[in-house]
Write a protein that holds these residues in place. Structure first.
Motif, PDB file in Angstrom:
ATOM      1  N   VAL A 188       6.618  -3.909  -2.132  1.00 23.29           N
ATOM      2  CA  VAL A 188       5.582  -4.847  -1.711  1.00 23.29           C
ATOM      3  C   VAL A 188       4.226  -4.383  -2.210  1.00 23.29           C
ATOM      4  O   VAL A 188       3.977  -3.183  -2.331  1.00 23.29           O
ATOM      5  CB  VAL A 188       5.551  -5.020  -0.174  1.00 23.29           C
TER       6      VAL A 188
ATOM      7  N   GLU B 181      -0.059  -3.993  -2.053  1.00 16.85           N
ATOM      8  CA  GLU B 181      -0.993  -3.554  -1.018  1.00 16.85           C
ATOM      9  C   GLU B 181      -1.540  -4.715  -0.189  1.00 16.85           C
ATOM     10  O   GLU B 181      -1.979  -4.524   0.945  1.00 16.85           O
ATOM     11  CB  GLU B 181      -2.139  -2.776  -1.652  1.00 16.85           C
TER      12      GLU B 181
ATOM     13  N   ILE C 134       5.275  -6.478   6.654  1.00 22.33           N
ATOM     14  CA  ILE C 134       5.846  -5.157   6.427  1.00 22.33           C
ATOM     15  C   ILE C 134       6.658  -4.717   7.637  1.00 22.33           C
ATOM     16  O   ILE C 134       7.769  -4.181   7.511  1.00 22.33           O
ATOM     17  CB  ILE C 134       4.719  -4.149   6.107  1.00 22.33           C
TER      18      ILE C 134
ATOM     19  N   ILE D 162      11.006   0.436   2.440  1.00 22.36           N
ATOM     20  CA  ILE D 162       9.845  -0.216   1.835  1.00 22.36           C
ATOM     21  C   ILE D 162       9.124   0.747   0.906  1.00 22.36           C
ATOM     22  O   ILE D 162       8.918   1.920   1.241  1.00 22.36           O
ATOM     23  CB  ILE D 162       8.866  -0.725   2.907  1.00 22.36           C
TER      24      ILE D 162
ATOM     25  N   ILE E  77       5.467   0.663  -0.972  1.00 25.21           N
ATOM     26  CA  ILE E  77       4.192  -0.053  -1.078  1.00 25.21           C
ATOM     27  C   ILE E  77       3.410   0.505  -2.260  1.00 25.21           C
ATOM     28  O   ILE E  77       3.204   1.704  -2.370  1.00 25.21           O
ATOM     29  CB  ILE E  77       3.357   0.085   0.209  1.00 25.21           C
TER      30      ILE E  77
ATOM     31  N   ALA F 162       4.147  -4.974  -7.859  1.00 22.44           N
ATOM     32  CA  ALA F 162       5.363  -4.653  -7.105  1.00 22.44           C
ATOM     33  C   ALA F 162       6.605  -5.033  -7.901  1.00 22.44           C
ATOM     34  O   ALA F 162       7.611  -4.307  -7.891  1.00 22.44           O
ATOM     35  CB  ALA F 162       5.343  -5.370  -5.758  1.00 22.44           C
TER      36      ALA F 162
ATOM     37  N   ASP G  65      -0.466 -13.686  -0.531  1.00 22.82           N
ATOM     38  CA  ASP G  65       0.672 -12.830  -0.175  1.00 22.82           C
ATOM     39  C   ASP G  65       2.000 -13.582  -0.187  1.00 22.82           C
ATOM     40  O   ASP G  65       3.063 -12.966  -0.232  1.00 22.82           O
ATOM     41  CB  ASP G  65       0.450 -12.131   1.168  1.00 22.82           C
TER      42      ASP G  65
END
Length: 318
Positions: A99, A101, A108, A118, A120, A128, A230
Motif C-alpha cells: 500500500v 503512504e 490499513i 502489509i 507500506i 506500491a 486512495d
C-alpha cells in the motif's frame, strides 16, 4: 472495437463466487431525493464484504486458478488490498499487500484484521504496484491485479448482472472509475444487450486516467491529485481496461473534489450512507451537473465503497 470480455465470462464469474459474496441491496429513496427531478436508484455495493465491490473480483481471481506456495500479492490504495486479504483468508491462503503512504489508517487496519501482511511504501499507488511487481517476480507469488485482469473485471461485472435482476428498468448507471476494472466489467455486461443500459464512468478531475485514455486513443499516464486518490488514484488504466471500456462505455464524466465532498454530505444527511470519497464520486456527477438525466430517465448510481474512518465521518456528518 470488440471487447475481450463478454457476458459468458461474467456469468461464469458469478457462478464461481456464489456463496462467497453478498447480494447487496438496491435503495429507491423516492421522488425528489437529493433535490433531483428524476428518480435516482442507489445500489449499495459498499455493504459488500470488506467494504467495497472489489471482493467480487478478488474471489474470482483466486478461484480461477491455482495459488503457489508463495501465496498471493496485491498492490492497493486500500480497498483492493482489503478485498484480497479477505478472500485469501476465506480460501486459506497467505497474502502480502503493498500500500502507498496515502492509504488511510482505517483501510490499513482493515487489511490487517483480514490477516494479510502489509508493506507500506511509496507516495502513490503506482509506487506500491512497482514494489508488488518486484516481489512477485522474485517469489513467484500469485498477483491479483486491482483492474488489469479479465478475472478481476469479470468478477466486478457481476455487480451489473445482479443489479439487472434487481432493477430491470434502468436506463443509465453511473459508476466511479479508479483503474477502470469495475466500470469495464459492468459495461461489458450491458454491452451484450445492445447498450440497453448506458454505463457512464465518473472520475475526479484530478484523477482522470480513463478520460485521458479516451481522448488520446489509448492509455496514457496522468497526474493524480484528488480527495479520492486512495481509491480512484490509478495513473494509467492500461490497454486491457481501455479496450473493454471503449467497447462498452458510453462516456466518462469528470467531477471536482468539492462535488465529491458534497455528495458524501448529502448521502449521509438524506439516507445515512457513510461513503468514502471514491464511493460517493458517482453521486457527485448528478449533484454537480456533470451528468444531467433526461426527463423521465431512470438513473442508477453505484455506491461502491464505505471504508471511511471516524475523522472522515465526523467531517461529512458535521
Amino acid at each position: 472495437m470488440t471487447s475481450p470480455l463478454g457476458r459468458h465470462d461474467i456469468d461464469a464469474a458469478a457462478t464461481r463466487i456464489a456463496g462467497r459474496i453478498r447480494r447487496t441491496p438496491v435503495l429507491d429513496p423516492g421522488e425528489g431525493a437529493f433535490g433531483q427531478a428524476e428518480r435516482v436508484v442507489l445500489k449499495l455495493e459498499y455493504l459488500q464484504h470488506a467494504g467495497s465491490f472489489k471482493t467480487r473480483g478478488a474471489f474470482n481471481a483466486l478461484l480461477s486458478g491455482g495459488v503457489p506456495t508463495a501465496g498471493i500479492a496485491a498492490a492497493s490504495g486500500g480497498n483492493h488490498g482489503a478485498a484480497v486479504a479477505y478472500a485469501a483468508r476465506e480460501v486459506g491462503h497467505s497474502a502480502r499487500i503493498f500500500v502507498p503512504e496515502i492509504a488511510s489508517a482505517a483501510k490499513i487496519a482493515l487489511i490487517r484484521r483480514c490477516g494479510a501482511e502489509i508493506v507500506i511504501g511509496g507516495a502513490r499507488y503506482a509506487d506500491a504496484q512497482e514494489a508488488c511487481d518486484a516481489y512477485v517476480a522474485e517469489t513467484g507469488a500469485k498477483l491479483v491485479h486491482p483492474f488489469s485482469s479479465l478475472e478481476t473485471m469479470a468478477g466486478q461485472g457481476s455487480v451489473a448482472r445482479e443489479w439487472d435482476e434487481q432493477t430491470p428498468d434502468l436506463d443509465t448507471v453511473l459508476v466511479a472509475v479508479g483503474g477502470g476494472g469495475l466500470v469495464s466489467g459492468m459495461s461489458a455486461w450491458w454491452a451484450g444487450e445492445g447498450r440497453r443500459v448506458r454505463v457512464v464512468g465518473v472520475e475526479p478531475e484530478g484523477s482522470r486516467a480513463l478520460h485521458a485514455a479516451f481522448e488520446a486513443g489509448g492509455p496514457v499516464d496522468v497526474e493524480v491529485n484528488s480527495v479520492a486518490a486512495d481509491s480512484l488514484g490509478a495513473r494509467n488504466v492500461g490497454q486491457l481496461v481501455y479496450e473493454v471500456a471503449k467497447a462498452g462505455l458510453d462516456h466518462v464524466a469528470l467531477v471536482p473534489d468539492e462535488a465529491i465532498r458534497e455528495a458524501q454530505r448529502l448521502l449521509w444527511r438524506d439516507v445515512r450512507v457513510a461513503a468514502e470519497p471514491g464511493g460517493a464520486a458517482a453521486m457527485a456527477a448528478i449533484l454537480c451537473g456533470a451528468y444531467r438525466p433526461r426527463p423521465g430517465e431512470r438513473v442508477g448510481v453505484l455506491l461502491c465503497g464505505a471504508n471511511i474512518d471516524a475523522r472522515g465521518l465526523s467531517e461529512i456528518a458535521a
